[in-house]
Design a protein around this motif. Structure first.
Motif, PDB file in Angstrom:
ATOM      1  N   THR A  28       0.834  -1.204   0.000  1.00 36.50           N
ATOM      2  CA  THR A  28       0.000   0.000   0.000  1.00 36.50           C
ATOM      3  C   THR A  28       0.867   1.251   0.000  1.00 36.50           C
ATOM      4  OG1 THR A  28      -0.045   0.109   2.402  1.00 36.50           O
ATOM      5  CG2 THR A  28      -1.786  -1.222   1.325  1.00 36.50           C
ATOM      6  N   LEU A  29       0.246   2.378  -0.278  1.00 36.07           N
ATOM      7  CA  LEU A  29       0.981   3.641  -0.237  1.00 36.07           C
ATOM      8  C   LEU A  29       1.580   3.872   1.146  1.00 36.07           C
ATOM      9  CD1 LEU A  29      -1.382   5.992  -2.290  1.00 36.07           C
ATOM     10  CD2 LEU A  29       0.667   4.798  -3.075  1.00 36.07           C
ATOM     11  N   ASP A  30       0.802   3.590   2.195  1.00 40.93           N
ATOM     12  CA  ASP A  30       1.309   3.766   3.558  1.00 40.93           C
ATOM     13  C   ASP A  30       2.504   2.856   3.826  1.00 40.93           C
ATOM     14  OD1 ASP A  30      -0.512   5.756   4.360  1.00 40.93           O
ATOM     15  OD2 ASP A  30      -2.029   4.246   4.859  1.00 40.93           O
ATOM     16  N   ALA A  31       2.407   1.602   3.408  1.00 41.67           N
ATOM     17  CA  ALA A  31       3.503   0.653   3.628  1.00 41.67           C
ATOM     18  C   ALA A  31       4.751   1.062   2.855  1.00 41.67           C
ATOM     19  CB  ALA A  31       3.060  -0.759   3.240  1.00 41.67           C
ATOM     20  N   VAL A  32       4.569   1.546   1.639  1.00 38.81           N
ATOM     21  CA  VAL A  32       5.705   1.978   0.824  1.00 38.81           C
ATOM     22  C   VAL A  32       6.370   3.192   1.465  1.00 38.81           C
ATOM     23  CG1 VAL A  32       6.411   2.916  -1.414  1.00 38.81           C
ATOM     24  CG2 VAL A  32       4.786   1.009  -1.314  1.00 38.81           C
ATOM     25  N   ALA A  33       5.569   4.148   1.893  1.00 38.94           N
ATOM     26  CA  ALA A  33       6.128   5.346   2.532  1.00 38.94           C
ATOM     27  C   ALA A  33       6.924   4.960   3.777  1.00 38.94           C
ATOM     28  CB  ALA A  33       5.012   6.329   2.890  1.00 38.94           C
ATOM     29  N   LYS A  34       6.361   4.093   4.592  1.00 36.11           N
ATOM     30  CA  LYS A  34       7.054   3.662   5.807  1.00 36.11           C
ATOM     31  C   LYS A  34       8.360   2.966   5.451  1.00 36.11           C
ATOM     32  CE  LYS A  34       6.469   0.987  10.016  1.00 36.11           C
ATOM     33  NZ  LYS A  34       5.591   0.100  10.782  1.00 36.11           N
ATOM     34  N   ARG A  35       8.330   2.040   4.491  1.00 36.63           N
ATOM     35  CA  ARG A  35       9.517   1.290   4.096  1.00 36.63           C
ATOM     36  C   ARG A  35      10.592   2.216   3.529  1.00 36.63           C
ATOM     37  NH1 ARG A  35      10.442  -4.292   2.908  1.00 36.63           N
ATOM     38  NH2 ARG A  35      12.593  -4.435   2.244  1.00 36.63           N
ATOM     39  N   ALA A  36      10.170   3.244   2.789  1.00 38.14           N
ATOM     40  CA  ALA A  36      11.117   4.174   2.174  1.00 38.14           C
ATOM     41  C   ALA A  36      11.618   5.226   3.154  1.00 38.14           C
ATOM     42  CB  ALA A  36      10.477   4.852   0.965  1.00 38.14           C
ATOM     43  N   GLY A  37      10.942   5.317   4.308  1.00 38.90           N
ATOM     44  CA  GLY A  37      11.337   6.313   5.298  1.00 38.90           C
ATOM     45  C   GLY A  37      10.932   7.726   4.925  1.00 38.90           C
ATOM     46  N   LEU A  44       3.557  10.849  -2.206  1.00 40.60           N
ATOM     47  CA  LEU A  44       2.571  11.353  -3.169  1.00 40.60           C
ATOM     48  C   LEU A  44       3.137  12.464  -4.058  1.00 40.60           C
ATOM     49  CD1 LEU A  44      -0.597  11.312  -0.910  1.00 40.60           C
ATOM     50  CD2 LEU A  44      -0.069   9.766  -2.802  1.00 40.60           C
ATOM     51  N   TYR A  45       4.174  13.135  -3.589  1.00 38.07           N
ATOM     52  CA  TYR A  45       4.844  14.149  -4.407  1.00 38.07           C
ATOM     53  C   TYR A  45       5.422  13.500  -5.658  1.00 38.07           C
ATOM     54  CZ  TYR A  45       8.293  17.582  -5.894  1.00 38.07           C
ATOM     55  OH  TYR A  45       9.040  18.463  -6.635  1.00 38.07           O
ATOM     56  N   HIS A  46       5.991  12.317  -5.496  1.00 42.46           N
ATOM     57  CA  HIS A  46       6.610  11.608  -6.615  1.00 42.46           C
ATOM     58  C   HIS A  46       5.646  10.692  -7.354  1.00 42.46           C
ATOM     59  CE1 HIS A  46      10.624  12.993  -5.715  1.00 42.46           C
ATOM     60  NE2 HIS A  46      10.413  12.716  -4.446  1.00 42.46           N
ATOM     61  N   PHE A  47       4.732  10.083  -6.611  1.00 49.36           N
ATOM     62  CA  PHE A  47       3.800   9.118  -7.182  1.00 49.36           C
ATOM     63  C   PHE A  47       2.401   9.418  -6.650  1.00 49.36           C
ATOM     64  CE2 PHE A  47       7.928   6.981  -6.765  1.00 49.36           C
ATOM     65  CZ  PHE A  47       8.155   6.645  -8.086  1.00 49.36           C
ATOM     66  N   PRO A  48       1.544  10.014  -7.456  1.00 54.57           N
ATOM     67  CA  PRO A  48       0.223  10.418  -6.954  1.00 54.57           C
ATOM     68  C   PRO A  48      -0.695   9.254  -6.584  1.00 54.57           C
ATOM     69  CG  PRO A  48       0.426  10.889  -9.305  1.00 54.57           C
ATOM     70  CD  PRO A  48       1.767  10.427  -8.831  1.00 54.57           C
ATOM     71  N   ASN A  49      -0.346   8.058  -7.052  1.00 57.70           N
ATOM     72  CA  ASN A  49      -1.160   6.884  -6.735  1.00 57.70           C
ATOM     73  C   ASN A  49      -0.339   5.620  -6.998  1.00 57.70           C
ATOM     74  OD1 ASN A  49      -1.326   6.394  -9.597  1.00 57.70           O
ATOM     75  ND2 ASN A  49      -2.979   7.897  -9.679  1.00 57.70           N
ATOM     76  N   LYS A  50      -0.907   4.505  -6.647  1.00 55.25           N
ATOM     77  CA  LYS A  50      -0.212   3.224  -6.804  1.00 55.25           C
ATOM     78  C   LYS A  50       0.053   2.917  -8.274  1.00 55.25           C
ATOM     79  CE  LYS A  50      -0.450  -1.403  -4.837  1.00 55.25           C
ATOM     80  NZ  LYS A  50      -1.246  -2.262  -3.953  1.00 55.25           N
ATOM     81  N   MET A  53       3.248   4.331  -9.396  1.00 54.34           N
ATOM     82  CA  MET A  53       4.403   3.530  -8.962  1.00 54.34           C
ATOM     83  C   MET A  53       4.560   2.308  -9.858  1.00 54.34           C
ATOM     84  SD  MET A  53       4.736   3.645  -4.817  1.00 54.34           S
ATOM     85  CE  MET A  53       3.083   3.072  -4.474  1.00 54.34           C
ATOM     86  N   ILE A  54       3.452   1.683 -10.187  1.00 59.35           N
ATOM     87  CA  ILE A  54       3.505   0.512 -11.067  1.00 59.35           C
ATOM     88  C   ILE A  54       4.083   0.913 -12.419  1.00 59.35           C
ATOM     89  CG2 ILE A  54       2.094  -1.136 -12.367  1.00 59.35           C
ATOM     90  CD1 ILE A  54       0.222  -1.244  -9.882  1.00 59.35           C
ATOM     91  N   SER A  55       3.624   2.019 -12.953  1.00 57.08           N
ATOM     92  CA  SER A  55       4.118   2.494 -14.243  1.00 57.08           C
ATOM     93  C   SER A  55       5.629   2.728 -14.200  1.00 57.08           C
ATOM     94  CB  SER A  55       3.385   3.780 -14.627  1.00 57.08           C
ATOM     95  OG  SER A  55       3.864   4.273 -15.851  1.00 57.08           O
ATOM     96  N   SER A  56       6.115   3.343 -13.142  1.00 58.55           N
ATOM     97  CA  SER A  56       7.554   3.586 -13.005  1.00 58.55           C
ATOM     98  C   SER A  56       8.324   2.279 -12.834  1.00 58.55           C
ATOM     99  CB  SER A  56       7.831   4.518 -11.824  1.00 58.55           C
ATOM    100  OG  SER A  56       7.359   5.807 -12.113  1.00 58.55           O
ATOM    101  N   LEU A  57       7.756   1.339 -12.106  1.00 63.29           N
ATOM    102  CA  LEU A  57       8.396   0.035 -11.943  1.00 63.29           C
ATOM    103  C   LEU A  57       8.511  -0.667 -13.291  1.00 63.29           C
ATOM    104  CD1 LEU A  57       9.412  -2.001  -9.653  1.00 63.29           C
ATOM    105  CD2 LEU A  57       7.242  -3.151 -10.102  1.00 63.29           C
ATOM    106  N   LEU A  58       7.460  -0.585 -14.101  1.00 62.74           N
ATOM    107  CA  LEU A  58       7.484  -1.214 -15.420  1.00 62.74           C
ATOM    108  C   LEU A  58       8.484  -0.518 -16.344  1.00 62.74           C
ATOM    109  CD1 LEU A  58       3.703  -2.014 -15.932  1.00 62.74           C
ATOM    110  CD2 LEU A  58       5.539  -3.553 -15.175  1.00 62.74           C
TER     111      LEU A  58
END
Length: 182
Positions: A28-37, A44-50, A53-58
């Motif tokens: 989730t967005l919350d889990a990603v933010a926590k993991r990234a510190g 959300l500044y970098h990725f407005p939604n999940k 993030m998927i698009s950038s990962l691809l």
């Protein structure tokens, strides 16, 4: 104290790691933010939604696959031998992004499936130039099997024995590829 700069790649790395470790639903967005510190606002500044993030990962996957395909084309031992040798799990950035993207494909993310199909077709095209279209599929399946089994064996155990067995498997498959060329 100045704020720690938000690193877009750190957020993407955290997303990738969570996909690998816990799957798409738990990433989730919350889990990603926590993991990234970072704060959720920073994420959300970098990725407005999940989906962003998927698009950038691809995009990361496409870039790493393009580098792999270029190396495959330039390999002095030939594309098929390169493909077989590079089909062992080595915890490379390409390995990690493939596993993360696989977690997306498992939940029927169509764009991920489309991108995987495109990469596989590029591999087949390069292999077909060397060994022909029918044998290209055989080589790809050899590599897929090596990759899958090496990934599964990546856990605890006698790594020297595993490495020796994998090396023997690679040698046997390279011999088979040589026979395919004849």
């Amino acid at each position: 104290m100045p704020r720690k700069p938000i690193a877009r790649d750190a957020v993407l790395d955290a997303f990738e790691a969570l996909l690998i470790e816990v799957g798409e639903r738990a990433a989730t967005l919350d889990a990603v933010a926590k993991r990234a510190g970072v704060s959720k606002g920073g994420l959300l500044y970098h990725f407005p939604n999940k989906e962003a993030m998927i698009s950038s990962l691809l995009e990361r996957m496409d870039g790493l696959a393009a580098l792999d395909i270029a190396a495959m084309k330039a390999a002095p031992e030939g594309a098929a031998a390169f493909f077989i040798k590079s089909s062992l799990w080595a915890d490379t950035p390409l390995d990690r992004v493939f596993v993360a993207a696989t977690r997306l494909a498992e939940v029927a993310h169509e764009e991920t499936r489309r991108r995987f199909a495109g990469i596989q077709q590029q591999w087949l095209d390069v292999l077909a130039e060397e060994v022909g279209p029918e044998m290209a599929k055989a080589v790809r399946y050899m590599g897929d099997g090596l990759y899958f089994n090496a990934m599964l064996e990546g856990g605890a155990g006698d790594t020297e024995v595993k490495a020796s067995a994998r090396s023997a498997d690679v040698g046997a498959l390279l011999a088979a590829v040589d026979r395919l060329r004849d």
